[in-house]
Design a protein around this motif. Structure first.
Motif, PDB file in Angstrom:
ATOM      1  N   PHE A  51      52.370  47.551  46.553  1.00  0.00           N
ATOM      2  CA  PHE A  51      51.053  47.596  47.191  1.00  0.00           C
ATOM      3  C   PHE A  51      49.991  47.014  46.269  1.00  0.00           C
ATOM      4  O   PHE A  51      49.110  46.267  46.714  1.00  0.00           O
ATOM      5  N   GLU A  52      50.075  47.333  44.975  1.00  0.00           N
ATOM      6  CA  GLU A  52      49.115  46.801  44.011  1.00  0.00           C
ATOM      7  C   GLU A  52      49.203  45.275  43.948  1.00  0.00           C
ATOM      8  O   GLU A  52      48.175  44.581  43.934  1.00  0.00           O
ATOM      9  N   ASN A  53      50.416  44.746  43.927  1.00  0.00           N
ATOM     10  CA  ASN A  53      50.590  43.294  43.885  1.00  0.00           C
ATOM     11  C   ASN A  53      50.071  42.626  45.157  1.00  0.00           C
ATOM     12  O   ASN A  53      49.435  41.563  45.090  1.00  0.00           O
ATOM     13  N   ILE A  54      50.318  43.221  46.303  1.00  0.00           N
ATOM     14  CA  ILE A  54      49.819  42.673  47.569  1.00  0.00           C
ATOM     15  C   ILE A  54      48.294  42.676  47.583  1.00  0.00           C
ATOM     16  O   ILE A  54      47.661  41.684  47.968  1.00  0.00           O
ATOM     17  N   THR A  56      46.251  42.702  44.982  1.00  0.00           N
ATOM     18  CA  THR A  56      45.763  41.745  43.992  1.00  0.00           C
ATOM     19  C   THR A  56      45.840  40.326  44.560  1.00  0.00           C
ATOM     20  O   THR A  56      44.892  39.551  44.439  1.00  0.00           O
ATOM     21  N   TRP A  57      46.949  39.987  45.182  1.00  0.00           N
ATOM     22  CA  TRP A  57      47.101  38.660  45.813  1.00  0.00           C
ATOM     23  C   TRP A  57      46.043  38.452  46.894  1.00  0.00           C
ATOM     24  O   TRP A  57      45.416  37.415  46.981  1.00  0.00           O
ATOM     25  N   PHE A  58      45.823  39.500  47.728  1.00  0.00           N
ATOM     26  CA  PHE A  58      44.862  39.401  48.822  1.00  0.00           C
ATOM     27  C   PHE A  58      43.446  39.195  48.291  1.00  0.00           C
ATOM     28  O   PHE A  58      42.705  38.343  48.780  1.00  0.00           O
ATOM     29  N   TYR A  59      43.060  39.951  47.256  1.00  0.00           N
ATOM     30  CA  TYR A  59      41.700  39.827  46.724  1.00  0.00           C
ATOM     31  C   TYR A  59      41.509  38.530  45.951  1.00  0.00           C
ATOM     32  O   TYR A  59      40.397  38.018  45.856  1.00  0.00           O
ATOM     33  N   ASP A  60      42.574  37.979  45.402  1.00  0.00           N
ATOM     34  CA  ASP A  60      42.464  36.702  44.701  1.00  0.00           C
ATOM     35  C   ASP A  60      42.244  35.530  45.655  1.00  0.00           C
ATOM     36  O   ASP A  60      41.805  34.462  45.239  1.00  0.00           O
ATOM     37  N   LEU A  61      42.554  35.727  46.943  1.00  0.00           N
ATOM     38  CA  LEU A  61      42.306  34.681  47.928  1.00  0.00           C
ATOM     39  C   LEU A  61      40.815  34.441  48.134  1.00  0.00           C
ATOM     40  O   LEU A  61      40.403  33.350  48.533  1.00  0.00           O
ATOM     41  N   PHE A  62      40.002  35.449  47.903  1.00  0.00           N
ATOM     42  CA  PHE A  62      38.576  35.339  48.131  1.00  0.00           C
ATOM     43  C   PHE A  62      37.911  35.153  46.835  1.00  0.00           C
ATOM     44  O   PHE A  62      37.213  35.275  46.172  1.00  0.00           O
TER      45      PHE A  62
END
Length: 62
Positions: A51-54, A56-62
């Motif tokens: 969940f943490e990795n998902i 982090t990936w999601f927030y790095d998109l923005f």
């Protein structure tokens, strides 16, 4: 007088009427609980890491 009776009857019941498990059964149960707890903790840790990795990936998109 009532409290004394209660304590004496409680002691008698614990000593003579309660069926206590064998020590080997308690050991086996303790090992089972320990193993199940470790498996559950590892599972929760893996889910949390994923969940943490998902996130982090999601927030790095923005």
């Amino acid at each position: 007088m009532n409290l004394k009776n209660f304590v004496l009857e409680s002691y008698d019941e614990m000593k003579n009427k309660v069926s206590w498990p064998k020590f080997s059964f308690l050991q086996n149960s303790a090992v089972l609980v320990l193993v199940a707890s470790l498996i559950f903790a590892l599972f929760i840790g893996v889910v949390d890491l994923g969940f943490e990795n998902i996130m982090t990936w999601f927030y790095d998109l923005f």
